[in-house]
Design an enzyme around this catalytic site. Structure first.
Site, PDB file in Angstrom:
ATOM      1  N   GLY A  35       0.794  -1.236   0.000  1.00  0.00           N
ATOM      2  CA  GLY A  35       0.000   0.000   0.000  1.00  0.00           C
ATOM      3  C   GLY A  35       0.815   1.270   0.000  1.00  0.00           C
ATOM      4  O   GLY A  35       0.272   2.362  -0.159  1.00  0.00           O
ATOM      5  N   GLN A  94     -13.601  22.349   7.965  1.00  0.00           N
ATOM      6  CA  GLN A  94     -13.151  22.392   9.369  1.00  0.00           C
ATOM      7  C   GLN A  94     -12.133  23.522   9.495  1.00  0.00           C
ATOM      8  O   GLN A  94     -10.937  23.306   9.646  1.00  0.00           O
ATOM      9  CB  GLN A  94     -12.540  21.030   9.750  1.00  0.00           C
ATOM     10  CG  GLN A  94     -12.242  20.883  11.237  1.00  0.00           C
ATOM     11  CD  GLN A  94     -13.482  20.829  12.110  1.00  0.00           C
ATOM     12  OE1 GLN A  94     -14.453  20.184  11.763  1.00  0.00           O
ATOM     13  NE2 GLN A  94     -13.450  21.500  13.246  1.00  0.00           N
ATOM     14  N   LYS A 191     -30.579  27.791   5.734  1.00  0.00           N
ATOM     15  CA  LYS A 191     -30.450  26.405   6.186  1.00  0.00           C
ATOM     16  C   LYS A 191     -29.651  26.357   7.481  1.00  0.00           C
ATOM     17  O   LYS A 191     -28.739  27.143   7.679  1.00  0.00           O
ATOM     18  CB  LYS A 191     -29.713  25.636   5.096  1.00  0.00           C
ATOM     19  CG  LYS A 191     -29.322  24.242   5.442  1.00  0.00           C
ATOM     20  CD  LYS A 191     -28.277  23.701   4.460  1.00  0.00           C
ATOM     21  CE  LYS A 191     -26.885  23.778   5.025  1.00  0.00           C
ATOM     22  NZ  LYS A 191     -25.861  23.098   4.203  1.00  0.00           N
ATOM     23  N   THR A 223     -24.086  14.304   1.608  1.00  0.00           N
ATOM     24  CA  THR A 223     -25.176  13.333   1.762  1.00  0.00           C
ATOM     25  C   THR A 223     -26.349  13.638   0.822  1.00  0.00           C
ATOM     26  O   THR A 223     -27.246  12.814   0.656  1.00  0.00           O
ATOM     27  CB  THR A 223     -25.733  13.372   3.190  1.00  0.00           C
ATOM     28  OG1 THR A 223     -26.313  14.669   3.405  1.00  0.00           O
ATOM     29  CG2 THR A 223     -24.648  13.118   4.222  1.00  0.00           C
ATOM     30  N   GLY A 225     -28.545  15.881   1.484  1.00  0.00           N
ATOM     31  CA  GLY A 225     -29.647  16.379   2.309  1.00  0.00           C
ATOM     32  C   GLY A 225     -29.997  17.837   2.021  1.00  0.00           C
ATOM     33  O   GLY A 225     -31.180  18.199   1.920  1.00  0.00           O
TER      34      GLY A 225
HETATM   35  C1  R5P Z   1     -22.748  23.598   3.233  1.00  0.00           C
HETATM   36  O1  R5P Z   1     -22.819  24.707   3.705  1.00  0.00           O
HETATM   37  C2  R5P Z   1     -22.311  23.292   1.837  1.00  0.00           C
HETATM   38  O2  R5P Z   1     -22.350  24.418   1.028  1.00  0.00           O
HETATM   39  C3  R5P Z   1     -23.149  22.181   1.258  1.00  0.00           C
HETATM   40  O3  R5P Z   1     -24.466  22.650   1.105  1.00  0.00           O
HETATM   41  C4  R5P Z   1     -23.134  20.964   2.134  1.00  0.00           C
HETATM   42  O4  R5P Z   1     -21.797  20.604   2.434  1.00  0.00           O
HETATM   43  C5  R5P Z   1     -23.849  19.827   1.463  1.00  0.00           C
HETATM   44  O5  R5P Z   1     -23.860  18.760   2.349  1.00  0.00           O
HETATM   45  P1  R5P Z   1     -25.005  17.664   2.248  1.00  0.00           P
HETATM   46  O6  R5P Z   1     -25.055  17.190   0.831  1.00  0.00           O
HETATM   47  O7  R5P Z   1     -24.570  16.584   3.203  1.00  0.00           O
HETATM   48  O8  R5P Z   1     -26.272  18.301   2.683  1.00  0.00           O
END
Ligand code: R5P
Length: 293
Positions: A35, A94, A191, A223, A225
């Site tokens: 690896g 982060q 959001k 994800t 979401g």
């Molecule tokens: C967050 O502020 C980013 O701009 C994206 O909207 C976020 O990272 C998307 O993450 P997920 O697809 O998990 O909702």
């Protein structure tokens, strides 16, 4: 300037070398059976200006280490200037210690790349522009928003409402650029994400979308979401068709399924994260920046 491909971005580096009309530097990289990574330059880089092309998609840590080996080798072999093009700059979410005891990953990455010998860095649609202030070298953010919109227009999307799924400064700027590129309007949602559970809540807000196409523009789909929430609200308000264009389609968990269930027609991403929806290349974006006029 000569182009040197890293293992994560071979096709992208080829596209950039075509755009810049400069051949790729010959190099060898492979993995040993256990690896470990092996890298060897097969050409002299002394006094050369090098563009290292290596995005940092998953597995991020592996790609970061590869980039460090490549950059350090160029530096040790006395390249004059080492420009890094890393369209997806991992760990940009982060950027500070949100909870006590956390690693400030984006700062650690910045320090590591600079110590390795990077002279300047370009990235695309970085999640948080503030991360670039951790670099003492020139560090620039480019955007793919206009390329993404032109892609959708070529697919027959008509006079869409461009929608930012959150109201962060970078998201609004991206939506503005996207809308301007194709002469349309934009709007946004608000959001919130729970830092402990990861749950995303999008506030309902009435947009001018009834009977129109909508394109949700974002930097990242992880994800799915965030985009799914926005799409459901847009559909509820009578949007004709809802599309999602992101720069970095990470597609964690079952993101594509989640987006399909939310009624999204098509998801498209760029080659910053090679994968099933990465149909747009960022090569012209960096080439336009670097090409001598
Ligand atoms: C967050 O502020 C980013 O701009 C994206 O909207 C976020 O990272 C998307 O993450 P997920 O697809 O998990 O909702």
């Amino acid at each position: 300037m000569r182009v040197l491909s890293g293992p994560s971005s071979v096709k992208l580096a080829e596209n950039i070398s075509l755009e810049l009309k400069t051949p790729l530097i010959k190099a060898q990289f492979k993995r040993f059976p256990d690896g470990e990574f092996y890298f060897r330059l097969l050409e002299d880089v002394k006094n050369e200006d090098i563009l290292v092309v290596q995005s940092l998609p998953p597995p991020q840590d592996q790609h970061i280490l590869e980039l460090i080996y490549i950059v350090e080798t160029c530096r040790e072999l006395e390249a004059r200037k080492i420009t890094v093009y890393t369209p997806y700059l991992a760990y940009s979410r982060q950027d500070r210690r949100y909870l006590s005891g956390e690693a400030v990953s984006s700062r650690i990455l910045a320090e590591t790349l600079q110590r390795a010998g990077v002279s300047e860095l370009y990235t695309v649609d970085i999640h948080n522009l503030g991360v670039l202030s951790y670099y003492r070298i020139p560090a620039y953010n480019l955007t793919a928003a206009d390329e993404i919109m032109r892609y959708f227009l070529s697919k027959g999307v008509e006079k869409p409402l461009v929608v930012a799924p959150d109201d962060e400064e970078a998201a609004l700027k991206r939506a503005e650029v996207a809308a301007k590129a194709v002469g349309t309007d934009y709007d946004w949602f608000e959001k919130k994400r729970d830092r402990y559970t990861g749950e995303i809540v999008t506030a309902e807000k009435t947009l001018n979308v009834s009977g129109r196409d909508a394109v949700i523009i974002d930097d990242i789909i992880s994800t799915g979401g965030t985009a799914a929430n926005a799409a459901r609200i847009l559909k509820k308000q009578g949007a004709r068709r809802v599309y999602v264009g992101v720069t970095h389609a990470l597609l964690a968990e079952n993101a594509l399924e989640r987006l399909r269930e939310a009624g999204i027609e098509e998801v498209v991403g760029t080659d910053s994260i090679p994968g099933p929806v990465s149909n747009i290349t960022t090569a012209p974006i960096i080439a336009r920046k670097l090409k001598p006029i």
